[in-house]
Motif scaffolding. Structure first.
Motif, PDB file in Angstrom:
ATOM      1  N   LEU A   1      44.915  55.982  61.427  1.00  0.00           N
ATOM      2  CA  LEU A   1      46.334  56.015  61.779  1.00  0.00           C
ATOM      3  C   LEU A   1      46.582  56.999  62.905  1.00  0.00           C
ATOM      4  O   LEU A   1      45.951  58.059  62.959  1.00  0.00           O
TER       5      LEU A   1
ATOM      6  N   GLU B   1      51.129  57.985  60.719  1.00  0.00           N
ATOM      7  CA  GLU B   1      50.878  58.724  59.480  1.00  0.00           C
ATOM      8  C   GLU B   1      52.122  59.488  59.040  1.00  0.00           C
ATOM      9  O   GLU B   1      52.453  59.520  57.849  1.00  0.00           O
TER      10      GLU B   1
ATOM     11  N   LEU C   1      47.503  53.989  53.432  1.00  0.00           N
ATOM     12  CA  LEU C   1      46.882  55.296  53.671  1.00  0.00           C
ATOM     13  C   LEU C   1      45.432  55.311  53.199  1.00  0.00           C
ATOM     14  O   LEU C   1      44.554  55.882  53.857  1.00  0.00           O
TER      15      LEU C   1
ATOM     16  N   ASN D   1      42.029  55.458  55.762  1.00  0.00           N
ATOM     17  CA  ASN D   1      41.232  56.681  55.694  1.00  0.00           C
ATOM     18  C   ASN D   1      39.862  56.450  55.060  1.00  0.00           C
ATOM     19  O   ASN D   1      39.169  57.411  54.720  1.00  0.00           O
TER      20      ASN D   1
ATOM     21  N   ARG E   1      47.156  68.804  56.740  1.00  0.00           N
ATOM     22  CA  ARG E   1      47.118  67.378  57.064  1.00  0.00           C
ATOM     23  C   ARG E   1      46.487  66.612  55.913  1.00  0.00           C
ATOM     24  O   ARG E   1      45.687  67.151  55.151  1.00  0.00           O
TER      25      ARG E   1
END
Length: 142
Positions: free
Chosen positions: A42, A47, A66, A70, A113
């Motif tokens: 992303l 994101e 997500l 990832n 993050r």
């Protein structure tokens, strides 16, 4: 109990998605150097939008995106453990579970993050698997 069943479902689903993306096909002979690649990661703006939508009405869809975007982070973390005695598929499954736990427990307002938090969660799951394997390997059966 419902959360555990949800985690198992997501691990099986995303683990299968991960293996299909990693090895190319869902059935038959699997090759590591397959032509399929992971979905692109992303962009920071994407994101941020998805993280704002966490906890909303499309929570499951947001978490799914997500997790899928990832998955390459799982492969990156697993490179450290390439020589481990554990089967690579087992480590991929545990790493995917770690990614799912990271997405489920991530709090955007903490200042870290998602990728940083997820990498630690993935690594913790893999280390727990390796520690469990170490305990079993010391057992002596007569």
């Amino acid at each position: 109990m419902k959360e555990w069943k949800y985690l198992v479902f997501l691990a099986k689903y995303h683990g299968g998605v991960f293996l299909r993306k990693l090895f190319g096909k869902a059935e038959g002979v699997f090759y590591i150097g397959g032509s399929d690649v992971f979905p692109p990661p992303l962009k920071p703006e994407e994101e941020a939008v998805l993280l704002q939508q966490l906890g909303g009405e499309d929570d499951v869809k947001v978490k799914s995106v997500l997790i899928e975007r990832n998955l390459r982070l799982v492969a990156y973390v697993l490179k450290k453990y390439a020589g481990a005695p554990e089967d690579m598929e087992d480590m991929i499954s545990c790493g995917t579970i770690g990614l799912i736990k990271a997405v489920n427990t991530y709090v955007p307002g903490k200042g870290t993050r998602l990728a940083t938090y997820a990498a630690k969660c993935i690594e913790n799951e893999i280390l727990m698997l390796l520690r469990g394997h170490k305990k079993i390997s010391r057992e002596v059966s007569l």
